[in-house]
Scaffold this motif. Structure first.
Motif, mmCIF file in Angstrom:
data_model
loop_
_atom_site.group_PDB
_atom_site.id
_atom_site.type_symbol
_atom_site.label_atom_id
_atom_site.label_comp_id
_atom_site.label_asym_id
_atom_site.label_seq_id
_atom_site.Cartn_x
_atom_site.Cartn_y
_atom_site.Cartn_z
ATOM 1 N N ARG A 156 0.837 -1.208 0.000
ATOM 2 C CA ARG A 156 0.000 0.000 0.000
ATOM 3 C C ARG A 156 0.869 1.253 0.000
ATOM 4 O O ARG A 156 0.633 2.189 -0.770
ATOM 5 N N ASP A 157 1.885 1.259 0.845
ATOM 6 C CA ASP A 157 2.730 2.456 0.957
ATOM 7 C C ASP A 157 3.593 2.654 -0.289
ATOM 8 O O ASP A 157 3.760 3.788 -0.761
ATOM 9 N N GLU A 160 1.537 3.947 -3.034
ATOM 10 C CA GLU A 160 0.808 5.153 -2.618
ATOM 11 C C GLU A 160 -0.691 5.010 -2.868
ATOM 12 O O GLU A 160 -1.360 5.933 -3.353
ATOM 13 N N THR A 162 -4.635 4.777 -1.992
ATOM 14 C CA THR A 162 -5.555 5.382 -1.028
ATOM 15 C C THR A 162 -6.973 4.915 -1.361
ATOM 16 O O THR A 162 -7.203 4.212 -2.358
ATOM 17 N N ASP A 165 -8.370 5.367 -4.934
ATOM 18 C CA ASP A 165 -7.905 4.594 -6.092
ATOM 19 C C ASP A 165 -8.933 3.579 -6.535
ATOM 20 O O ASP A 165 -9.770 3.114 -5.754
ATOM 21 N N THR A 188 -7.299 -1.015 2.114
ATOM 22 C CA THR A 188 -7.059 0.411 1.853
ATOM 23 C C THR A 188 -8.370 1.154 1.618
ATOM 24 O O THR A 188 -8.422 2.378 1.741
ATOM 25 N N ARG A 240 -2.942 6.442 -13.220
ATOM 26 C CA ARG A 240 -1.767 7.124 -12.656
ATOM 27 C C ARG A 240 -0.497 6.437 -13.157
ATOM 28 O O ARG A 240 0.514 7.091 -13.399
ATOM 29 N N PRO A 281 9.784 4.512 -7.238
ATOM 30 C CA PRO A 281 8.916 5.604 -6.799
ATOM 31 C C PRO A 281 7.806 5.815 -7.818
ATOM 32 O O PRO A 281 8.017 5.639 -9.024
ATOM 33 N N VAL A 282 6.621 6.163 -7.345
ATOM 34 C CA VAL A 282 5.497 6.389 -8.244
ATOM 35 C C VAL A 282 5.804 7.546 -9.202
ATOM 36 O O VAL A 282 5.418 7.509 -10.374
#
Length: 468
Positions: A156-157, A160, A162, A165, A188, A240, A281-282
């Motif tokens: 989840r982290d 990213e 939430t 999504d 989530t 995204r 990283p996103v």
């Protein structure tokens, strides 16, 4: 205010409260059938909402779910049965029903009151999932509620995610990535569509219609997207990013999709034994790296020759440790081979640079030794994928009396292609000892649902060093 929707399947919608009520009701049915805390319950199911309900029902009882792939034949299910020794079975698959009494998922589920589930014992087994078995018989990977819960938090982290999504699952939930995606989405509060099976046009249609924000992909999905003749006709602007997991990224395939859709990728890396190891990283993801270790995971690289840790940029086996690490294998005696002083031996070869970026180059068991040189199949595959006539490919080694091993490339072509042209292409791009001795043209590359190539199958079919 209407209750949010947690899960969608075809035309059916489920709120969180509805899922819990169904899980509560099914837990009562399973308890009446004798399921108790600590038991193992086999689950062999197609992609359907009842899969989710069964997992939650089993966990309500303090029992562990043993995931059987619906793609298995009887001998594979018999092996899993012998390894995991489940005492009860639930599913919709005739193979499992033939092996032991099974509660069929087509039976109606009477909802319970849907109260909050009891907190599970963190140290008790939550799920047993079978390792890929690319090099021999699959082992059962044991995850406790604590280890799997940590993996869910890491996922989840890292992504990213939430409650804003919207995601969809087209991969089998019996695989660790499918289960991880489902549980992470539900916990989530993200909106989740579950598909009966992978169908590329349906997947693309629902990105557009459902305004999906994060697409979960594996290599076969990426390959299918890149080759889709009318990919540009779909509106994918809600995304995204697309996550690429289970296998290292094929950069040319990912770049083709991005060029045609404008959507970027977030490569990630994990294993059944430690589900989330690294993630990009996103924002600022790279295609040449599996990312950096996610917070909570420590990594090191050890020499393939000495087993000693090596420095930044040096190649060796990637090893990891984290609270999300499996409790062990079944059979239990296999566990010792996978762990070294608390470090999980991934079997993946690569290096980590001074900034922590991980680059995977191959599987240690799949490295080909030619005249004493270590050759990574993925390096040759990357060159072959760059040829416009190559739809898919896989490289493997076969015994050779002169060189130790010879390199063979299996290629699925888009168009007519001369094998000698492909051999010359590799010779132009890579060292001479990395040239394939032979290219075989095949209708398809055998892969697991996760996208991993079944090299042992290719070796059995094409295991000669040269043509007769």
């Amino acid at each position: 205010m209407s209750e949010p929707i947690a899960l969608v399947f075809e035309e059916r919608e489920y709120s969180p409260a509805q899922l819990e009520a169904l899980a509560d009701g099914l837990a009562g049915t399973l308890a009446r059938r004798g399921v108790r805390a600590g038991d193992r319950v086999a689950l062999m199911s197609s992609n359907r909402p009842e899969f989710v309900v069964v997992v939650r029902a089993i966990w309500r009882l303090g029992a562990a779910v043993v995931l059987f792939s619906p793609a298995w034949k009887r001998t594979e299910a018999e092996h899993a049965m012998a390894v995991a020794a489940p005492t009860h079975a639930v599913g919709d698959h005739p193979v499992l029903a033939e092996l032991m009494p099974m509660l069929h998922l087509d039976e109606p589920i009477d909802p319970g009151d849907g109260g909050p589930p009891p907190a599970p014992d963190p140290g008790s087994d939550a799920v047993l999932v079978f390792s890929s078995g690319t090099t021999g018989l699959p082992k059962a990977v044991r995850h406790t509620h604590a280890s799997f819960g940590a993996a869910v938090r890491h996922w989840r982290d890292a992504l990213e995610l939430t409650d804003r999504d919207r995601i969809q699952i087209t991969t089998p939930p019996s695989h660790i990535l499918g289960l991880l995606n489902i549980v992470t989405a539900l916990e989530t509060g993200a909106w989740l569509r579950l598909h009966r099976r992978f169908d590329l046009d349906r997947m693309l249609h629902h990105i557009e219609a459902d305004r999906i924000t994060v697409e979960m992909a594996v290599a076969p999905i990426a390959l299918a997207m890149a080759a889709h003749p009318t990919l540009e006709s779909y509106d994918l602007s809600s995304l995204r990013y697309i996550m690429w997991g289970a296998t290292p990224v094929t950069a040319s395939v990912a770049e083709t999709v991005t060029r045609r859709t404008g959507v970027g990728w977030v490569p990630a890396y994990g294993a059944s034994e430690l589900p989330v190891i690294t993630c990009n990283p996103v924002k600022g993801a790279r295609l040449d790296s599996a990312g950096r270790a996610v917070p909570g995971v420590r990594l090191r690289v050890v020499s393939l020759e000495t087993g000693q840790p090596v420095g930044p940029g040096e190649t060796g086996e990637i090893q990891a440790r984290a609270e999300s690490l499996m409790a062990g294998y079944l059979p239990a005696e296999a566990t010792a081979q996978a762990l070294c002083d608390g470090w999980y031996r991934t079997g993946d070869v690569g290096h980590i640079d001074a900034d922590g970026w991980v680059r995977l180059t191959d599987r240690s068991k799949e490295m080909i030794k030619v005249r004493g040189f270590q050759v990574a199949p993925a390096e040759i595959e990357a060159v072959l994928h760059g040829h416009p006539a190559v739809a898919d490919c896989a490289v493997f080694g076969v015994p050779d009396p002169a060189d130790g091993e010879a390199i063979v490339a299996a290629v699925t072509p888009h168009d007519t292609v001369d094998p000698e042209e492909l051999i010359a292409l590799v010779g132009d791009r890579l060292a001479s000892y990395k040239r394939p001795s032979r290219v075989v043209l095949v209708p398809e590359i055998p892969r697991l649902p996760s996208g991993k190539v079944l090299r042992r199958v290719l070796k059995e079919r094409h295991g000669r060093a040269s043509d007769d």
